[in-house]
Every structure is written in C-alpha cells, then in structure tokens.
Design an enzyme around this catalytic site. Structure first.
Site, short mmCIF file in Angstrom:
data_model
loop_
_atom_site.label_atom_id
_atom_site.label_comp_id
_atom_site.label_asym_id
_atom_site.label_seq_id
_atom_site.Cartn_x
_atom_site.Cartn_y
_atom_site.Cartn_z
N CYS A 1 -1.40 3.60 6.60
CA CYS A 1 -0.04 3.70 6.11
C CYS A 1 0.84 3.08 7.18
O CYS A 1 1.11 3.69 8.21
CB CYS A 1 0.32 5.15 5.85
SG CYS A 1 1.70 5.38 4.74
N CYS B 1 5.98 -7.21 7.10
CA CYS B 1 6.93 -6.53 7.97
C CYS B 1 7.78 -7.54 8.73
O CYS B 1 7.32 -8.63 9.05
CB CYS B 1 6.19 -5.62 8.96
SG CYS B 1 7.31 -4.55 9.93
N GLU C 1 0.83 -1.20 0.00
CA GLU C 1 0.00 0.00 0.00
C GLU C 1 0.87 1.26 0.00
O GLU C 1 1.96 1.28 0.56
CB GLU C 1 -0.91 0.03 1.24
CG GLU C 1 -1.97 -1.05 1.24
CD GLU C 1 -2.86 -0.98 2.49
OE1 GLU C 1 -2.55 -0.17 3.39
OE2 GLU C 1 -3.84 -1.73 2.55
N CYS D 1 -0.05 -2.85 15.16
CA CYS D 1 0.07 -2.56 13.74
C CYS D 1 -0.52 -3.67 12.89
O CYS D 1 -0.18 -4.85 13.07
CB CYS D 1 1.55 -2.36 13.38
SG CYS D 1 1.84 -2.03 11.63
N CYS E 1 5.15 -5.34 16.01
CA CYS E 1 4.42 -4.35 16.81
C CYS E 1 2.96 -4.80 16.93
O CYS E 1 2.28 -5.02 15.92
CB CYS E 1 4.50 -2.98 16.15
SG CYS E 1 6.19 -2.39 15.93
#
Length: 346
Positions: free
Chosen positions: A339, A114, A94, A121, A118
């Site tokens: 984002c 990723c 994205e 997230c 976290c």
C-alpha cells in the site's frame, strides 16, 4: 478508446437537477440520479430502477459512468485483500483491505504512480501518469466496503490515504472524495475515521489547516535529520524539516489535533543513537504519536529492516519522554499487499 460522453459523476447535484429541468423533466430526477451514483454506488444507469426506461435511455445517450473495476483480487492468509484496480482508461492502481479484530481499514490510492521520489518506495519508481478523480477514489472505498462485508462480515470502519501517490499533490480531488465519503448523501463515514498520509508538503499542510478539515493527518517522517531524510526522500531538499516543523505547528494551532509520524527504521541508515535523539526532539515540537513501521522490502537490498534491538531502543527513548509509540507489523506478506510502499500501514 475513452468515450467522448461526459462522466456524469463530474456533475454536482445542482447541475444534475438543472439538466433534467432543461430537458423538460422534474428537478427531483437529478436528486434521484445523484443518490444512485453516490449513496448506492451504482455503476449502470439500467440499475436505477425508480427511473423510467425512457429516462435511463436518455442518460445512456448523454453520459457515461467511468467506474473502476477490480481487475485482480488477492487474499492473504491473514485476511488482507489486495485489489489491482483498473480505471476507465485502463491504467492500474492498487487498494488494500486490512482487517483486524476490531476494524477493517481501506488503504486507497490518490494518483497513478507518484509525484515524489522516495527511494524506498516501489510506487516512486513509477512515473506519475495522472491524478485520480474524486469518483475513482470513492469507488475504491465502495469496493473495499463490499469486500469487508463479504469476507469479514462487517462494514468498513476506517480509511487511510496511504496507497499509490502523494495525496497533497492531488489536493482538490482528494478533498472532494472525502467530502463525498463523509456526506450523508454518500457513505456517511465520520471524518474522524479517515487519515490522510503525506510525505510532507508544508504549503499544503497549512492549506489543510486553513480549510478546517476534520480528518487526521499522518506524516511519513523516517528521519528527523535533514541530510539523512534527503537520502531517503530526495524531494526533502525542497521541503526541509524546518519548513515541515513550521507547517505542523501551524496545523496544530488551527486544529488542535495530534500528528502521527510514520517511521521506518532501516539498517545502516537511521539506526544510530543520534537518529533516535533527533526523532525524540522533533516529536516535542507538536503533540504527536509515532508509528514505527516494519519495512516491506522492494528487492534491491539497499533498504533492510533494522534489528529488533534498535527498534526497542527507539520505543524506550520515546516512551521515556512520554511520546506515544506503536509498532505496525507488515500485513499480507504472502501476496505482497503493498500500500504505497508499503504493506504495513493501517
């Protein structure tokens, strides 16, 4: 199926010039192709109109341009644009265009998924599939620049690496993309208009300083108490606040540039006075500013935005010690323009 032809954008300008010399052509043809690829963002050899048909056919026979495609575009009522970007191997990342009165900002991704964990997230819940190549990062910026001109009648002014992925876990490709973005042969953007946001990888922050980068650095902090930060960002067990502090002090000693701390305040997690005091103390180690960010929920209910009263307490405490602080409101809520986490960074 992914083509076996070599992606031409993996070649340097010198390699392109050598390619043309080796096939009996002039070296300057390589320079012309390089300008089409990077300066003009062309995605088809057939669009390279100052090359002969024979030369274009030869390029088509030997190379591909593995460009991105904006697979789905969503426009928010506030002007924010969210792109679902399809890569050449059909994976999706994205990117987001965030407009304000004075500027437009591109929020770009650096990884598919990723590398970190976290807990707040949404991207961290996705397995990291691979790193993005420099050209795939570059293409996101080119696409958003075009959208900025089309929908907001002005060129892109700023870039933030705050999308999917941890930029410092894709160090080489991120820096190569920034080199292309800032080059006069690329987009010619000033590095002062670029911010790389990291969750805090001390070793790589020091490397940034040693490499004398010219862009800005932001750190997703969210707590200045080690135990609390580990609950929010479990990887922080290996990258402690003490190590992070040392790396940021090193960064400032080498660059003389302030750090931006990104900080979300959550109900029942980091909304106590002890959390505020810890942040104020941490901010005194290195010249910095704080962006308090409105949280964009990911629907599990565990993380909830703290009350405005608590946010005001943070602001008052930081301002009392003359630490610059701003509040960033979530953008594109009606299209969930996340984002990274995060629909709210700019």
């Amino acid at each position: 199926m992914v083509s076996e032809k070599k992606d031409i954008r993996a070649l340097s300008k010198e390699e392109l010039r050598s390619f043309f010399v080796n096939i009996g052509d002039k070296a300057f043809r390589g320079t012309q192709v390089y300008e089409w690829l990077w300066g003009k963002g062309i995605h088809s050899f057939d669009d390279m109109t100052n090359l002969s048909k024979e030369t274009r056919a030869h390029l088509n026979e030997n190379f591909v341009i593995n460009h991105i495609k904006v697979d789905h575009l969503q426009k928010s009522n506030d002007g924010t644009i969210k792109n679902a970007v399809k890569l050449h191997d059909d994976l999706i990342v994205e990117s987001v265009l965030i407009p304000t009165k004075k500027r437009t900002t591109a929020c770009v991704s650096s990884q598919v998924g990723c590398s970190l964990d976290c807990t707040f997230c949404a991207t961290a819940r996705l397995k990291r599939m691979r790193n993005l190549n420099p050209d795939e990062i570059y293409d996101q910026v080119v696409a958003i620049d075009r959208e900025s001109r089309l929908y907001h009648d002005k060129p892109l002014s700023n870039i933030v690496f705050m999308g999917m992925g941890e930029p410092l876990m894709n160090y080489k490709n991120v820096l190569e993309s920034i080199e292309k973005i800032t080059s006069d042969e690329g987009l010619g953007m000033s590095p002062k208009r670029i911010t790389v946001s990291t969750s805090g990888v001390p070793k790589m922050i020091k490397k940034l300083a040693d490499d004398e980068v010219k862009f800005h650095l932001a750190v997703s902090l969210h707590s200045a108490i080690q135990e609390t930060r580990e609950q929010i960002m479990p990887f922080a067990k290996n990258f402690t606040l003490e190590d992070l502090r040392e790396s940021l002090e090193y960064w400032y000693s080498k660059t003389k540039r302030k750090i931006t701390y990104e900080y979300i305040v959550w109900k029942g997690i980091n909304d106590k006075w002890v959390d505020i005091e810890a942040l104020v103390t941490f901010c005194k180690y290195v010249p910095c500013k704080v962006n308090i960010i409105e949280y964009n929920p990911i629907d599990d209910g565990h993380f909830q935005q703290a009350s405005s009263t608590v946010v005001d307490d943070y602001i008052e405490a930081l301002e009392h010690d003359r630490i610059p602080v701003t509040v960033r409101r979530s953008r594109g809520k009606d299209i969930d323009a996340a984002c990274g986490q995060l629909a709210n960074k700019q």
